[in-house]
Design a protein around this motif. Structure first.
Motif, short mmCIF file in Angstrom:
data_model
loop_
_atom_site.label_atom_id
_atom_site.label_comp_id
_atom_site.label_asym_id
_atom_site.label_seq_id
_atom_site.Cartn_x
_atom_site.Cartn_y
_atom_site.Cartn_z
N GLU A 1 0.79 -0.98 0.01
CA GLU A 1 0.01 0.09 -0.03
C GLU A 1 0.89 1.25 -0.05
O GLU A 1 0.49 2.32 -0.62
CB GLU A 1 -0.68 -0.09 1.17
CG GLU A 1 -2.06 -1.12 1.05
CD GLU A 1 -2.80 -1.08 -0.03
OE1 GLU A 1 -3.23 0.10 -0.38
OE2 GLU A 1 -2.72 -1.99 -0.62
N LYS B 1 2.37 1.83 -3.56
CA LYS B 1 1.32 2.05 -4.58
C LYS B 1 0.75 3.77 -4.06
O LYS B 1 0.75 4.38 -5.20
CB LYS B 1 -0.16 1.49 -4.30
CG LYS B 1 -0.15 0.03 -4.96
CD LYS B 1 -1.36 -0.63 -4.96
CE LYS B 1 -1.78 -1.16 -3.57
NZ LYS B 1 -3.04 -1.99 -3.44
N GLY C 1 -3.92 1.31 -8.30
CA GLY C 1 -4.36 0.00 -7.70
C GLY C 1 -4.58 -1.16 -8.75
O GLY C 1 -4.20 -2.12 -9.08
N HIS D 1 -6.71 -4.71 -5.00
CA HIS D 1 -5.71 -3.49 -5.02
C HIS D 1 -6.70 -2.26 -5.41
O HIS D 1 -6.12 -1.20 -4.72
CB HIS D 1 -4.75 -3.84 -6.17
CG HIS D 1 -3.73 -4.80 -5.40
ND1 HIS D 1 -2.98 -4.67 -4.51
CD2 HIS D 1 -3.38 -6.18 -5.64
CE1 HIS D 1 -1.94 -5.54 -4.12
NE2 HIS D 1 -2.53 -6.71 -5.14
N TRP E 1 -8.54 -0.93 -2.49
CA TRP E 1 -7.95 -0.40 -1.19
C TRP E 1 -7.18 1.04 -1.64
O TRP E 1 -7.04 1.84 -0.81
CB TRP E 1 -6.84 -1.30 -0.76
CG TRP E 1 -7.20 -2.71 -0.60
CD1 TRP E 1 -8.61 -3.19 0.11
CD2 TRP E 1 -6.88 -3.93 -0.86
NE1 TRP E 1 -8.96 -4.26 -0.04
CE2 TRP E 1 -7.76 -4.95 -0.22
CE3 TRP E 1 -5.61 -4.26 -1.46
CZ2 TRP E 1 -7.35 -6.36 -0.52
CZ3 TRP E 1 -5.52 -5.84 -1.51
CH2 TRP E 1 -6.29 -6.58 -1.04
N THR E 2 -6.52 1.16 -2.81
CA THR E 2 -5.84 2.29 -3.31
C THR E 2 -6.73 3.28 -3.63
O THR E 2 -6.34 4.54 -3.33
CB THR E 2 -4.82 1.93 -4.44
OG1 THR E 2 -4.17 0.56 -4.18
CG2 THR E 2 -3.86 3.07 -4.36
N PHE F 1 -4.48 4.92 5.33
CA PHE F 1 -3.62 4.20 4.93
C PHE F 1 -3.34 2.78 5.79
O PHE F 1 -3.36 1.80 5.21
CB PHE F 1 -2.08 4.92 4.89
CG PHE F 1 -0.93 4.09 4.70
CD1 PHE F 1 -0.64 3.47 3.75
CD2 PHE F 1 -0.01 3.75 5.82
CE1 PHE F 1 0.39 2.39 3.44
CE2 PHE F 1 0.93 2.92 5.73
CZ PHE F 1 1.23 2.19 4.61
N ALA G 1 -6.56 0.89 4.97
CA ALA G 1 -6.27 -0.16 3.89
C ALA G 1 -5.19 -1.20 3.78
O ALA G 1 -5.48 -2.25 3.40
CB ALA G 1 -5.96 0.90 2.61
N SER G 2 -4.22 -0.90 4.58
CA SER G 2 -3.41 -1.85 4.71
C SER G 2 -3.62 -3.18 5.62
O SER G 2 -3.41 -4.28 5.36
CB SER G 2 -1.87 -1.31 5.42
OG SER G 2 -1.47 -0.30 4.69
N HIS H 1 -5.92 -5.26 3.19
CA HIS H 1 -4.86 -5.81 2.42
C HIS H 1 -4.49 -7.24 3.18
O HIS H 1 -4.27 -8.28 2.44
CB HIS H 1 -3.83 -5.10 1.92
CG HIS H 1 -3.10 -5.57 0.96
ND1 HIS H 1 -2.20 -4.66 0.00
CD2 HIS H 1 -2.52 -6.93 0.65
CE1 HIS H 1 -1.55 -5.55 -0.79
NE2 HIS H 1 -1.63 -6.89 -0.57
#
Length: 316
Positions: free
Chosen positions: A129, A132, A160, A202, A205-206, A233, A236-237, A240
């Motif tokens: 993350e 990206k 992403g 991806h 999340w991005t 961030f 989102a991580s 992931h």
């Protein structure tokens, strides 16, 4: 006193005011649907020809079509619906350059830092993350006017999906190459699975992280690491990491139900020694169910961001 011109005489036309050309190219509505249908047909035809002829020449076409089709279609949809005013160069730059830089940065970092363990999923989530988001910042470094939630959602998704396309192509290539030769069945299964899951990984999340990052971007183009940006961030991580860990969690659940112990190494490496048919079915059920559970919070999160900012609805 005025005189009417004699009949048949040509009359001069005074040109009216011309409309300025739009700042973005006109793309007909529904282009993403035609790309999806045509791409699926071409991918299926390539798979049939490769299987029938046993020729390896179409393999690169099959791998690239399978890896890029779904990400490209979703980027086209986002551009057509919500990103026309951002410009083709920004969207394409984030998809290609951003995706490539993200994959390279994540690969270099993970090779030196990530080791098989319980914490490797969190490490991979944080590294990828960050890579990206770094690619998004790099792609927009000379475009200070692009900021806001809508721009961040569209361009973050483009980065992403570019990452996902290149990563899926790599997984397909790995699945195809084996000691017994070219595994066409494994390649096709890998591309079908990753293509179906691509919209919930991806790109999602991005898009979330990029939307918040560009919301707090300064008018002069400088990016700010505010508390919401850092918190988004990390969130989102976490999504992931949970997504990547579903494979190992499914193995652990199957082993618990079967009454066999699974060590930390087996959980991290992701396999069950000599699985039975029942265990394979349970593993597939748990894997799909866990992926759905992880995808739902991400979908709800990006939906709440889109509803919170009216600029997402008032798009050109």
């Amino acid at each position: 006193m005025t005189h009417s011109p004699p009949p048949g005489r040509p009359q001069a036309r005074i040109p009216g005011p011309q409309q300025p050309p739009p700042p973005y190219p006109r793309i007909r509505t529904g282009l993403w649907r035609r790309c999806l249908g045509g791409g699926l047909a071409l991918w299926a035809l390539t798979a049939v020809v490769t299987y029938a002829t046993r020729n390896t020449a179409p393999l690169p076409t099959l791998i690239l079509l399978g890896g890029f089709l779904v990400p490209v279609v979703f980027v086209l949809w986002a551009y057509e619906r919500h990103g026309r005013d951002l410009g083709v160069s920004a969207v394409l730059g984030c998809f290609l350059a951003g995706g490539a830089l993200g994959v390279l940065g994540a690969s270099v970092t993970e090779s030196g830092l990530v080791r098989p363990s319980w914490g490797m999923f969190a490490s991979v989530g944080l590294i990828e993350e960050a890579a990206k988001l770094g690619a998004l910042v790099f792609a927009l470094r000379r475009l200070p006017g692009i900021r806001g939630m809508r721009a961040g959602l569209v361009l973050g998704a483009a980065v992403g999906f570019g990452f996902a396309a290149l990563e899926s192509s790599g997984y397909a290539l790995t699945a195809a190459v084996s000691t017994q030769g070219v595994g066409l069945r494994a390649l096709i299964e890998t591309e079908l699975l990753r293509g179906a899951l691509a919209p919930f990984g991806h790109g999602l999340w991005t898009a979330i992280a990029g939307g918040v990052l560009l919301t707090f971007r300064r008018p002069n183009g400088r990016f700010r690491l505010t508390a919401p940006v850092v918190g988004t961030f990390l969130g989102a991580s976490l999504l992931h990491a949970l997504w990547d860990s579903t494979h190992g969690v499914a193995i652990w659940l199957v082993a618990r139900l079967a009454g066999t112990g699974v060590g930390r190494e087996l959980f991290a490496q992701g396999y069950i020694p000599h699985p039975t048919a029942a265990q394979e079915h349970l593993f597939a059920l748990f894997s799909v169910g866990l992926l759905v559970l992880v995808a739902l919070p991400g979908i709800a999160w990006v939906g709440s961001l889109a509803r919170r900012y009216p600029s997402w609805r008032n798009t050109p």
